[in-house]
Design a protein around this motif. Structure first.
Motif, PDB file in Angstrom:
ATOM      1  N   ARG A 173      21.820 102.932  86.417  1.00 49.16           N
ATOM      2  CA  ARG A 173      22.433 103.229  87.719  1.00 49.16           C
ATOM      3  C   ARG A 173      22.129 102.123  88.724  1.00 49.16           C
ATOM      4  O   ARG A 173      22.955 101.790  89.569  1.00 49.16           O
ATOM      5  N   GLU A 174      20.942 101.548  88.631  1.00 50.66           N
ATOM      6  CA  GLU A 174      20.529 100.533  89.601  1.00 50.66           C
ATOM      7  C   GLU A 174      20.762  99.118  89.092  1.00 50.66           C
ATOM      8  O   GLU A 174      20.287  98.157  89.687  1.00 50.66           O
ATOM      9  N   SER A 175      21.487  99.013  87.973  1.00 49.39           N
ATOM     10  CA  SER A 175      21.857  97.693  87.422  1.00 49.39           C
ATOM     11  C   SER A 175      20.656  96.805  87.165  1.00 49.39           C
ATOM     12  O   SER A 175      20.680  95.607  87.445  1.00 49.39           O
ATOM     13  N   ARG A 176      19.573  97.363  86.639  1.00 47.69           N
ATOM     14  CA  ARG A 176      18.405  96.533  86.318  1.00 47.69           C
ATOM     15  C   ARG A 176      17.966  96.717  84.864  1.00 47.69           C
ATOM     16  O   ARG A 176      16.835  96.447  84.491  1.00 47.69           O
ATOM     17  N   ALA A 177      18.912  97.166  84.042  1.00 51.67           N
ATOM     18  CA  ALA A 177      18.579  97.360  82.629  1.00 51.67           C
ATOM     19  C   ALA A 177      18.664  96.027  81.896  1.00 51.67           C
ATOM     20  O   ALA A 177      19.562  95.236  82.151  1.00 51.67           O
ATOM     21  N   TRP A 178      17.704  95.805  81.006  1.00 54.52           N
ATOM     22  CA  TRP A 178      17.809  94.615  80.161  1.00 54.52           C
ATOM     23  C   TRP A 178      17.127  94.891  78.847  1.00 54.52           C
ATOM     24  O   TRP A 178      16.226  95.715  78.744  1.00 54.52           O
ATOM     25  N   LEU A 179      17.596  94.178  77.814  1.00 58.36           N
ATOM     26  CA  LEU A 179      17.142  94.402  76.449  1.00 58.36           C
ATOM     27  C   LEU A 179      16.582  93.113  75.871  1.00 58.36           C
ATOM     28  O   LEU A 179      17.299  92.122  75.746  1.00 58.36           O
ATOM     29  N   PRO A 180      15.281  93.106  75.517  1.00 55.16           N
ATOM     30  CA  PRO A 180      14.764  91.933  74.815  1.00 55.16           C
ATOM     31  C   PRO A 180      15.353  91.875  73.405  1.00 55.16           C
ATOM     32  O   PRO A 180      15.678  92.913  72.817  1.00 55.16           O
ATOM     33  N   THR A 244      18.408  89.385  76.379  1.00 55.04           N
ATOM     34  CA  THR A 244      17.933  88.030  76.085  1.00 55.04           C
ATOM     35  C   THR A 244      17.649  87.932  74.585  1.00 55.04           C
ATOM     36  O   THR A 244      17.366  88.939  73.938  1.00 55.04           O
ATOM     37  N   PRO A 245      17.717  86.742  74.053  1.00 50.63           N
ATOM     38  CA  PRO A 245      17.430  86.582  72.625  1.00 50.63           C
ATOM     39  C   PRO A 245      15.948  86.731  72.296  1.00 50.63           C
ATOM     40  O   PRO A 245      15.569  87.012  71.174  1.00 50.63           O
ATOM     41  N   SER A 246      15.093  86.556  73.316  1.00 49.58           N
ATOM     42  CA  SER A 246      13.654  86.657  73.051  1.00 49.58           C
ATOM     43  C   SER A 246      13.125  87.901  73.745  1.00 49.58           C
ATOM     44  O   SER A 246      13.876  88.706  74.264  1.00 49.58           O
ATOM     45  N   GLY A 247      11.801  88.019  73.794  1.00 46.35           N
ATOM     46  CA  GLY A 247      11.193  89.155  74.472  1.00 46.35           C
ATOM     47  C   GLY A 247      11.048  88.945  75.954  1.00 46.35           C
ATOM     48  O   GLY A 247      10.592  89.822  76.673  1.00 46.35           O
ATOM     49  N   ALA A 248      11.446  87.759  76.467  1.00 42.51           N
ATOM     50  CA  ALA A 248      11.225  87.464  77.885  1.00 42.51           C
ATOM     51  C   ALA A 248      12.261  88.168  78.749  1.00 42.51           C
ATOM     52  O   ALA A 248      13.370  88.444  78.305  1.00 42.51           O
ATOM     53  N   ALA A 249      11.898  88.407  80.022  1.00 38.79           N
ATOM     54  CA  ALA A 249      12.807  89.066  80.954  1.00 38.79           C
ATOM     55  C   ALA A 249      13.914  88.104  81.367  1.00 38.79           C
ATOM     56  O   ALA A 249      13.796  86.895  81.223  1.00 38.79           O
ATOM     57  N   VAL A 250      15.000  88.658  81.882  1.00 37.56           N
ATOM     58  CA  VAL A 250      16.133  87.852  82.312  1.00 37.56           C
ATOM     59  C   VAL A 250      15.907  87.399  83.743  1.00 37.56           C
ATOM     60  O   VAL A 250      15.898  88.216  84.640  1.00 37.56           O
ATOM     61  N   GLY A 251      15.682  86.124  83.981  1.00 37.48           N
ATOM     62  CA  GLY A 251      15.596  85.611  85.341  1.00 37.48           C
ATOM     63  C   GLY A 251      14.354  86.049  86.085  1.00 37.48           C
ATOM     64  O   GLY A 251      13.603  86.911  85.657  1.00 37.48           O
ATOM     65  N   GLN A 252      14.137  85.446  87.205  1.00 33.88           N
ATOM     66  CA  GLN A 252      12.923  85.692  87.984  1.00 33.88           C
ATOM     67  C   GLN A 252      12.899  87.103  88.547  1.00 33.88           C
ATOM     68  O   GLN A 252      11.872  87.767  88.564  1.00 33.88           O
ATOM     69  N   ASP A 253      14.060  87.572  89.059  1.00 28.79           N
ATOM     70  CA  ASP A 253      14.085  88.892  89.693  1.00 28.79           C
ATOM     71  C   ASP A 253      13.710  89.982  88.706  1.00 28.79           C
ATOM     72  O   ASP A 253      12.915  90.857  89.013  1.00 28.79           O
ATOM     73  N   GLU A 254      14.291  89.878  87.524  1.00 32.32           N
ATOM     74  CA  GLU A 254      14.002  90.913  86.534  1.00 32.32           C
ATOM     75  C   GLU A 254      12.556  90.838  86.091  1.00 32.32           C
ATOM     76  O   GLU A 254      11.916  91.839  85.845  1.00 32.32           O
TER      77      GLU A 254
END
Lengths: 316, 393
Positions: A173-180, A244-254
């Motif tokens: 809902r808050e557009s902050r989902a990401w998948l390593p 992301t292809p690795s386990g790292a977060a997407v960008g600084q904000d995330e």
């Protein structure tokens, strides 16, 4: 004779009470921790017996005149061993015939494995080793006390009132989902009704189990499946999920968001660490099979999420 | 004749030295204790726990520091339940019950205990000659509230109910928008309120319709007038509701949809949609408001200050957080009413209509559909949700 259920306000405990009380018409005694709220349990007119989850004598009194006692978790790794021993001794002291201990499986600390591969015991951090030790102590104490004991190991229990479902829904809902790793890791979850089914089997079986059994969903799902299905069921666009292809977060904000939000960090850790669980042993020993399919479990979980957001209708 | 060198005149009592301003941090000059001429402090008894009293603590601290009150006793039925409150106020002593508190008549007791305890505790307080301020809800039903009112009248004591939203600048602003149609007539209202209780003591055994439901009904009625109840449904299945849904119709055909929950955190949002704008308020920040004016490119969000006057040479300052605190405003009004300096702004009788509305909701309740239940579970749930005499199992 009653069935005592500890942790009645948890995802598993509350659903178990709904199933036993509404579905089976069983006589249930809810055993919350003494200082815990009892909002969900209070929806029913059932026996409420607050007790200290780590106090054998307190639990013994709560288990009086009960034929079975079920521990649905809710303790930290630190308290796991104490509460398991207290639970077992209380069950023996109250002459409970069956004691069922629901335990989360050990999760390996290392991220060096191939996704989906089984993990060795030596990989487990000390907290999870103490969980496995708690299971052994529980079985041992129950044997000593003449109680027929069962240990059910589950993956991440999801369903109504699951913090996992709530957190993923909020992320979307808050557009902050990401998948390593693009969400390719195995999702070691089990829909709550499948765990309830396993518990029901333990309540009826004549089998004597000397080892824990693992209970899981039938399908092999990935974390990507989880996020995309929830997004679909909640009418949220799939494009809100970054990966992301690795386990790292997407960008600084995330990265900052993930670091500061303990629950997101926990979800990230779960995605990176959990193996695929198989319930062959439960099938053989108890006749268990996962009656609720993964997609159906996610759908019902989303129905619950809509319910607590105020999107509900009167019963027909 | 001996002449005494000792004067026979009575000496005026020594004035105590004025306390330096920085011995009362956080207080403005008006709030520091006056040396002479200030009204005597009102004795106060607190009945409840630190958790249930939390919203009132800043106001209580300020009023005690200012010499307006003296917290003399803390009543809690749980062993140790009052310890943090006793430590907070230097004159306070613990007492296991209202009857055992050592406090003179004329005091004010703040009942922050569970609603089912209010009638007995209020009765005991009135017999002691105390006045009573209860946190909302006043009681669990309208008849119970009327009994408390009658007891207060018999003992000639004040009975007030804490409805701090009536003192909130945000709610009063919305009230003016509703009455004066400053951004057009009101079209609809959507409310989501409630949170799970933090602990067993805070939760009690009352359902969502009682807490926060009664407070929500009072707020909406305060702003818009009494409504008709169109529907009410909840998830009680032989016990008390954790979730509830109300649909009301207010005067001028304004529908309101209300979602209450003690099961899962809600947004705690009150949204009023007008013909030419939207106003949104939350109890989390009672002294601020979000306002969207018609097709303006952005919404405004902020706290309040005195109304602007075109061309005025000076602009008055906004109230401080302490001054704007609605809990403090209501407490001060109750103290003023006890001292007969002002009428009671929210007498308990005001709270009865919201309780009566809650009673009317229960009389027409249906069961909320819980779609994750199996068919058999749903059938049994429906049976349990009916009054016992109507069940056929």
């Amino acid at each position: 004779m009653k069935i005592a259920v500890t942790g009645p306000e948890s995802c598993l405990g509350s659903r178990l009470i709904e199933a036993l009380h509404l579905g089976d018409g069983a006589s249930v005694a809810a055993v919350p921790a003494s200082e815990s709220p009892t909002t969900l349990t209070a929806r029913f007119s059932i026996d409420l017996r607050p007790a200290d989850p780590c106090g054998a004598e307190s639990l013994r009194k709560a288990f009086e005149r009960c034929s079975s006692a079920i521990h649905t978790g809710g303790t930290t790794a630190l308290d796991a061993k104490r509460s398991a021993i207290a639970f077992a001794r209380a069950a023996a002291g109250a002459r409970v015939r069956r004691a069922i201990y629901v335990s989360s499986p050990p999760v390996p600390a290392s991220d060096s494995r191939e996704p989906g591969a089984a993990a060795a015991m030596t990989d487990y951090p000390s907290g999870e080793r103490s969980q496995a030790a708690a299971e052994r102590q529980f079985l041992s104490e129950c044997r000593r006390g003449g109680v027929n004991a069962f240990v059910i190991r589950t993956g991440i229990v999801y369903g109504p009132r699951s913090p996992l479902i709530a957190e993923v829904a909020m992320e979307l809902r808050e557009s902050r989902a990401w998948l390593p790793r693009h969400g390719a890791d195995a999702f070691s979850g089990v829909y709550v009704d499948n765990v309830v089914a396993a518990i029901r089997l333990c309540l009826k079986t004549k089998a004597v189990l000397t080892e824990p059994v693992v209970v899981a969903d039938a399908e092999t799902a990935t974390w990507r499946d989880v996020y995309h299905l929830i997004a679909q069921d909640l009418d949220l666009s799939g494009s809100r999920i970054r990966s992301t292809p690795s386990g790292a977060a997407v960008g600084q904000d995330e990265a900052r968001s993930a670091a500061s939000n303990a629950q997101v960090a926990h979800l990230v850790a779960l995605q990176q660490r959990a193996p695929k669980l198989e319930s062959n042993a439960a099938a053989k020993a108890l006749g268990y099979h996962a009656a609720v399919a993964f997609s159906d479990g996610i759908r019902r979980s989303c129905q619950w999420w809509r319910f607590v957001q105020g999107e509900f209708e009167p019963a027909a | 004749m001996r002449t005494s060198t000792h004067s026979t005149k009575r000496r005026a009592p020594k004035k105590p030295a004025p306390e330096p301003a920085d011995s009362h941090p956080g207080l403005t000059a008006d709030e520091t204790p006056a040396v002479r001429g200030s009204p005597p402090a009102t004795d106060v008894v607190l009945a409840g726990s630190a958790a249930t009293m939390a919203d009132y603590m800043p106001a209580l601290r300020i009023l005690e520091s200012a010499g307006a009150i003296r917290v003399q006793a803390v009543v809690s039925r749980e062993p140790g339940g009052h310890s943090s409150l006793v430590n907070e106020f230097r004159n306070a002593r613990a007492a296991p019950s209202v009857d055992k508190a050592v406090v003179a008549p004329g005091a004010l007791v703040v009942l922050a205990s569970l609603p089912h305890l209010h009638p007995a505790q209020a009765g005991a307080a009135f017999r002691r000659g105390w006045h009573v301020l209860t946190l909302s809800p006043l009681a669990r039903s309208a008849p119970e509230a009327m009994t408390m009112l009658a007891t207060a009248q018999r003992h000639e004591r004040l009975l007030a109910v804490a409805l701090p939203h009536r003192f909130s600048a945000g709610v009063n602003y919305i009230r003016v928008l509703c009455h004066d149609q400053l951004i057009g007539p009101l079209i609809r209202v959507d409310v989501h309120d409630g949170t799970p209780p933090a602990a067993a003591g805070a939760g009690g055994t009352d359902g969502a319709l009682v807490e926060p439901g009664v407070g929500v009904l009072d707020l909406l009625t305060w702003c818009m007038g009494p409504p008709e109840i169109e529907s009410y449904a909840d998830d009680a299945m032989g016990g008390v509701e954790a979730n509830a849904s109300l649909r009301l119709m207010f005067p001028e055909s304004v529908p309101a949809a209300i979602h209450l929950s003690r099961d899962w955190p809600t947004a705690r949002s009150y949204e009023f949609v007008f013909e030419r704008g939207i106003a949104r308020w939350t109890p989390r920040r009672p002294e601020s408001l979000q306002l969207q004016l018609a097709s303006a490119p952005a919404a405004l969000e902020g706290s309040f200050r005195p109304a602007l006057v075109a061309g005025a040479a000076t602009v008055p300052d906004a109230a401080s957080a302490a001054e704007a605190d609605p809990f403090r405003a209501q407490l001060q009004n109750v103290l003023d009413a006890i001292a007969r300096r002002a009428p009671l702004a929210v007498p308990a009788a005001d709270a009865v209509s919201a309780l009566a509305m809650a009673d009317a909701c229960r009389a027409r309740r249906t069961l909320l559909r819980q779609p994750w239940l199996s068919h058999n579970e749903s059938v049994h749930a429906r049976t349990l949700s009916m009054p016992i005499g109507l069940r056929r199992e």
